[in-house]
Design an enzyme around this catalytic site. Structure first.
Site, short mmCIF file in Angstrom:
data_model
loop_
_atom_site.label_atom_id
_atom_site.label_comp_id
_atom_site.label_asym_id
_atom_site.label_seq_id
_atom_site.Cartn_x
_atom_site.Cartn_y
_atom_site.Cartn_z
N GLY A 18 42.69 46.98 44.50
CA GLY A 18 41.69 46.25 43.70
C GLY A 18 41.57 46.84 42.31
N ILE B 133 39.44 46.75 56.58
CA ILE B 133 38.18 47.42 56.97
C ILE B 133 37.44 46.68 58.08
CG2 ILE B 133 37.94 48.56 54.73
CD1 ILE B 133 35.67 46.51 54.12
N ALA C 52 35.91 45.22 49.00
CA ALA C 52 34.76 44.32 49.10
C ALA C 52 35.21 42.87 48.98
CB ALA C 52 33.76 44.64 47.98
N TYR C 53 34.33 42.00 49.43
CA TYR C 53 34.47 40.58 49.15
C TYR C 53 33.76 40.36 47.82
CZ TYR C 53 34.16 35.51 49.67
OH TYR C 53 34.28 34.16 49.47
N THR C 54 34.52 40.05 46.75
CA THR C 54 33.93 40.04 45.40
C THR C 54 33.90 38.65 44.75
OG1 THR C 54 36.07 40.64 44.46
CG2 THR C 54 34.53 42.45 44.90
N TYR D 20 26.54 36.98 47.78
CA TYR D 20 27.25 38.22 47.45
C TYR D 20 26.26 39.38 47.35
CZ TYR D 20 29.60 41.67 44.48
OH TYR D 20 30.09 42.85 43.95
N LYS E 179 26.02 42.64 49.85
CA LYS E 179 26.21 44.01 49.37
C LYS E 179 24.99 44.87 49.70
CE LYS E 179 29.14 45.55 47.11
NZ LYS E 179 30.43 46.23 47.46
N1 LIG Z 1 33.99 43.49 39.54
C1 LIG Z 1 32.71 43.63 39.18
O1 LIG Z 1 32.28 43.11 38.14
C2 LIG Z 1 31.77 44.44 40.04
C3 LIG Z 1 30.42 44.55 39.64
C4 LIG Z 1 29.56 45.31 40.42
C5 LIG Z 1 30.01 45.93 41.56
N2 LIG Z 1 31.31 45.79 41.95
C6 LIG Z 1 31.74 46.44 43.18
O2 LIG Z 1 32.74 47.39 42.84
C7 LIG Z 1 33.69 47.48 43.90
C8 LIG Z 1 35.09 47.28 43.35
O3 LIG Z 1 35.17 46.00 42.75
P1 LIG Z 1 36.53 45.46 42.11
O4 LIG Z 1 36.19 44.80 40.84
O5 LIG Z 1 37.55 46.54 42.13
O6 LIG Z 1 36.91 44.33 43.18
P2 LIG Z 1 38.33 43.70 43.54
O7 LIG Z 1 39.27 43.85 42.39
O8 LIG Z 1 38.04 42.34 44.07
O9 LIG Z 1 38.85 44.64 44.71
C9 LIG Z 1 38.34 44.57 46.01
C10 LIG Z 1 39.49 44.85 46.94
O10 LIG Z 1 38.99 44.82 48.29
C11 LIG Z 1 40.02 44.25 49.08
N3 LIG Z 1 39.51 43.74 50.35
C12 LIG Z 1 38.85 42.59 50.60
N4 LIG Z 1 38.62 42.46 51.92
C13 LIG Z 1 39.15 43.57 52.52
C14 LIG Z 1 39.26 44.00 53.87
N5 LIG Z 1 38.77 43.27 54.88
N6 LIG Z 1 39.88 45.17 54.12
C15 LIG Z 1 40.41 45.91 53.10
N7 LIG Z 1 40.35 45.54 51.80
C16 LIG Z 1 39.72 44.37 51.52
C17 LIG Z 1 40.61 43.15 48.23
O11 LIG Z 1 41.89 42.82 48.69
P3 LIG Z 1 42.37 41.27 48.70
O12 LIG Z 1 42.21 40.78 47.30
O13 LIG Z 1 43.78 41.38 49.17
O14 LIG Z 1 41.48 40.57 49.67
C18 LIG Z 1 40.63 43.81 46.84
O15 LIG Z 1 41.85 44.48 46.59
C19 LIG Z 1 33.27 46.45 44.95
O16 LIG Z 1 32.52 47.10 45.94
C20 LIG Z 1 32.36 45.50 44.18
O17 LIG Z 1 31.42 44.90 45.03
C21 LIG Z 1 32.21 45.07 41.20
#
Ligand SMILES: NC(=O)c1ccc[n+]([C@@H]2O[C@H](COP(=O)([O-])OP(=O)(O)OC[C@H]3O[C@@H](n4cnc5c(N)ncnc54)[C@H](OP(=O)(O)O)[C@@H]3O)[C@@H](O)[C@H]2O)c1
Length: 282
Positions: free
Chosen positions: A10, A38, A61-63, A126, A130
């Site tokens: 991710g 997970i 996460a599911y984002t 979402y 979370k």
């Molecule tokens: N992006 C934002 O703006 C933001 C803001 C606030 C908080 N956050 C939090 O920060 C964290 C990182 O976010 P990010 O931007 O890096 O998100 P991301 O790019 O969407 O990465 C999340 C990763 O989790 C993987 N994933 C989903 N379901 C899974 C499962 N069942 N088992 C294992 N892996 C799984 C996804 O893989 P697939 O794509 O292959 O499903 C993806 O690679 C998350 O906890 C998110 O909630 C993000």
């Protein structure tokens, strides 16, 4: 120190993994979704017992914020139960546990910034899923860091900065909401903070974003200014740009826990943005 990162492919997982590997004092294992699902509790326990990490950084996460409104069970399964699975296994191997969470746990109606002790009230699937993850982590884990961040961008994966640059370079007019305010956060700066945090035993909840705040419109303006692109940019309201998931209107996160611990804050968001654009061009 051995560190396991979930969601290793991710946006944050990849940055975190590379950042730690460069330090050379960490052994890093960052399985992607395909290597470690997970939702598979047995597999999670087996892999964690085999590798025995000292720290787990749970970024998986599911984002998909809007899509979650149409498939809430899937979002809850990953963000709540998946996080529980990792937290249970972390306890079994005695690892410190870092859980990434979001400003979307707040409704954004307070009108001023939220600190770590403000009560959450998420208004999207979402955000609720979370928060459910946070609650399960608190229940299961004795050594947890819950780190809420917001508006994350970086070199790995799609994000707002890339979308804005893509639209402007294609010569398209861009309309961006000017009545939602928050704090953009560069993955590199967040990774630096997390690396500092995971070496401590200062457990608890943290708000960690780049310092300062802006609207999405002001963020877009800054992106074009810093990138030196003359874009046709116009502000609009949330009402004019309806989305399936409700976003908080003002979700600036106060970094009270960072301040009380006497730690250095993350740098201002515009400096992070400038650095990101410089690095992505070099
Ligand atoms: N992006 C934002 O703006 C933001 C803001 C606030 C908080 N956050 C939090 O920060 C964290 C990182 O976010 P990010 O931007 O890096 O998100 P991301 O790019 O969407 O990465 C999340 C990763 O989790 C993987 N994933 C989903 N379901 C899974 C499962 N069942 N088992 C294992 N892996 C799984 C996804 O893989 P697939 O794509 O292959 O499903 C993806 O690679 C998350 O906890 C998110 O909630 C993000």
């Amino acid at each position: 120190m051995k560190i396991l990162i979930t969601g290793g492919q991710g946006q944050l997982g990849r940055e975190m993994s590379l950042f730690l590997q460069e330090k050379r004092e960490y052994a890093v294992n960052a399985p992607g979704h395909a290597e470690l699902d997970i939702l598979n509790a047995d597999e999670v326990t087996t892999q964690l017992k085999a590798w025995h990490p000292d720290v787990i950084i749970h970024t998986a996460a599911y984002t998909k914020v809007d899509q979650a409104e149409a498939e809430p069970d899937e979002a809850w399964r990953v963000n709540a139960l998946g996080s529980r699975n990792i937290a249970v296994a972390a306890e079994e191997v005695g690892a410190r546990f870092v859980f990434l969470s979001t400003d979307y746990v707040f409704d954004g109606k307070k009108g001023t910034s939220y600190d770590e002790w403000d009560g959450p009230n998420p208004e999207s699937v979402y955000g609720r899923s979370k928060l459910a993850g946070e609650e399960l982590v608190r229940m299961v884990s004795r050594r947890f860091f819950i780190v809420r961040t917001s508006w994350v961008y970086g070199p790995y994966g799609g994000n707002f900065v890339k979308t804005m640059l893509g639209l402007a370079r294609a010569g398209k007019a861009v309309r961006v909401v000017a009545d939602q305010v928050g704090s953009p956060t560069y993955t590199y700066d967040l990774a630096r903070f997390l690396e500092r945090l995971l070496r401590t035993e200062a457990y608890g909840v943290y708000h960690a974003t780049n310092a300062g705040f802006c609207s999405w419109y002001e963020f877009a303006q800054a992106i074009f200014e810093e990138a030196g692109i003359a874009a046709h940019l116009e502000p609009c309201t949330t009402e004019e740009f309806p989305r399936p998931a409700k976003r908080p209107q003002y979700s600036v996160l106060e970094h009270k826990a960072i301040r009380l611990n006497g730690w250095e804050d993350l740098r201002p968001w515009r400096e992070g943005l400038r650095d990101y654009l410089r690095r992505s061009n070099s």
